[in-house]
Design a protein around this motif. Structure first.
Motif, short mmCIF file in Angstrom:
data_model
loop_
_atom_site.label_atom_id
_atom_site.label_comp_id
_atom_site.label_asym_id
_atom_site.label_seq_id
_atom_site.Cartn_x
_atom_site.Cartn_y
_atom_site.Cartn_z
N SER A 162 7.38 -0.42 12.19
CA SER A 162 6.75 -0.97 11.02
C SER A 162 4.92 -0.68 11.36
O SER A 162 4.36 -1.38 10.48
CB SER A 162 6.93 -2.13 10.71
N LEU A 163 4.73 -0.48 12.50
CA LEU A 163 3.38 -0.35 12.60
C LEU A 163 2.55 0.67 12.06
O LEU A 163 1.42 0.48 11.72
CB LEU A 163 2.98 -0.14 14.25
N SER A 164 3.19 1.57 11.25
CA SER A 164 2.62 2.56 10.36
C SER A 164 3.74 3.04 9.43
O SER A 164 4.43 3.87 9.96
CB SER A 164 1.76 3.61 10.79
N PHE A 165 3.65 2.51 8.12
CA PHE A 165 4.39 3.34 7.29
C PHE A 165 3.72 2.91 5.90
O PHE A 165 2.92 2.11 5.62
CB PHE A 165 5.77 2.66 7.18
N ALA A 166 4.62 3.72 4.91
CA ALA A 166 3.99 3.59 3.47
C ALA A 166 5.00 3.68 2.46
O ALA A 166 5.96 4.25 2.61
CB ALA A 166 3.07 4.88 3.03
N VAL A 167 4.66 2.96 1.39
CA VAL A 167 6.02 2.99 0.11
C VAL A 167 5.15 2.63 -1.07
O VAL A 167 3.99 2.14 -1.13
CB VAL A 167 6.68 1.70 0.70
N THR A 168 5.78 3.04 -2.19
CA THR A 168 5.18 2.69 -3.56
C THR A 168 5.78 1.23 -3.62
O THR A 168 6.50 0.64 -3.19
CB THR A 168 5.72 3.67 -4.46
N PRO A 169 4.88 0.73 -4.71
CA PRO A 169 5.10 -0.90 -4.96
C PRO A 169 6.63 -0.76 -5.71
O PRO A 169 7.25 -1.86 -5.59
CB PRO A 169 4.22 -0.99 -6.22
N ALA A 170 6.83 0.18 -6.44
CA ALA A 170 8.45 0.09 -6.94
C ALA A 170 9.62 -0.10 -5.93
O ALA A 170 10.46 -0.57 -6.04
CB ALA A 170 8.59 1.23 -7.93
N THR A 171 9.51 1.06 -4.83
CA THR A 171 10.24 0.96 -3.84
C THR A 171 10.27 -0.19 -2.97
O THR A 171 11.07 -0.58 -2.58
CB THR A 171 9.92 2.31 -2.81
#
Length: 271
Positions: A162-171
């Protein structure tokens, strides 16, 4: 796409936070930023007027990292963020981190996106322009060429950090954020990854979204986090039926600090 970079921080990581701010200002000046402080009392003189700032105090067993990240996400979503980029306070963004995550999110809007991480040596404090020359992604995880992505196999979800990740608000809403069972060190990121797998959310390795972990002293296994690992590992076991962080548990056991009793790991007297 409106991108938010989210960080949880504490006074103990002030130097790391200030360096991260410097690099973010250089490589992603347009990004919305949110910082959540996890100390009992928010530290003085450290807030940035251009950053959304929130406070999540510790729980009975330590810093609430997952809750802090959830709070940062909520603040960014309320400001209209279309992509959430989570970056630990001791990590620096590469010049293309935001761009690569943005491209990957456009192609995989329903995915949990994870870029490679380089662990910097103690003597390294590279300038932004020099970061490409010190890029050596950790060999434990896939590191794809810039611009390439690959959907993880089911057994690769354990490699999510979890030190670098990305996700859309919906996901993010589909995942429900980080589970509140974890305080202190360990297991909250593996729990999020297992939640993603159980929910049918693909984990997508994202080439070129490089982050750089700033050096600080560590031990392996992490002895000062032994009690956190036992407590959070037990919480993970209750949720998923298995223990995470198996390598560290085995190392603690080999040193005589813990032992397995049925389904539990317990600390031995005097350890």
């Amino acid at each position: 796409m409106k991108v938010a970079v989210l960080t949880v921080a504490s006074a103990a990581r002030r130097a790391h936070l200030e360096r991260q701010r410097e690099v973010l200002a250089a490589v992603a000046p347009e990004a919305l930023r949110a910082e959540v402080f996890l100390d009992a009392t928010p530290p003085d003189g450290i807030r940035d007027a251009d950053v959304l700032t929130r406070h999540v105090p510790p729980g009975p067993h330590g810093l609430r990292v997952g809750a802090g990240r959830n709070t940062a996400a909520a603040a960014a979503i309320a400001e209209g963020a279309e992509l959430l980029v989570f970056l630990d306070v001791d990590c620096l963004p590469g010049a293309d981190l935001v761009a690569r995550y943005t491209e990957a999110a456009a192609a995989h809007p329903d995915a949990l996106l994870a870029g490679p991480v380089t662990y910097l040596a103690s003597v390294q404090r590279p300038a932004v322009a020099d970061l490409p020359h010190v890029t050596r992604p950790h060999r434990a995880r896939p590191a794809l060429p810039p611009g390439e992505t690959r959907t993880a196999e089911p057994d690769e979800y354990d490699l999510f950090w979890s030190l670098s990740f990305a996700v859309t608000p919906a996901t993010w809403e589909r995942l429900g954020g980080f589970h509140g069972a974890y305080e202190g060190y360990g297991a909250e990121d593996t729990d999020l990854a297992w939640t993603a797998r159980a929910s049918g959310v693909p984990l997508v390795w994202t080439g070129g979204a490089d982050a750089y972990h700033q050096w600080h002293p560590v031990s392996s296994p992490p002895w000062r986090h032994l009690d956190d690992i036992l407590r959070n590992g037990s919480a993970f076991h209750r949720r998923w039926g298995v223990w995470p962080m198996g390598g560290w548990l085995e190392a603690f056991a080999a040193a005589g600090a813990i032992e397995r009793r049925g389904e539990l790991w317990v600390r031995l007297p005097g350890a």
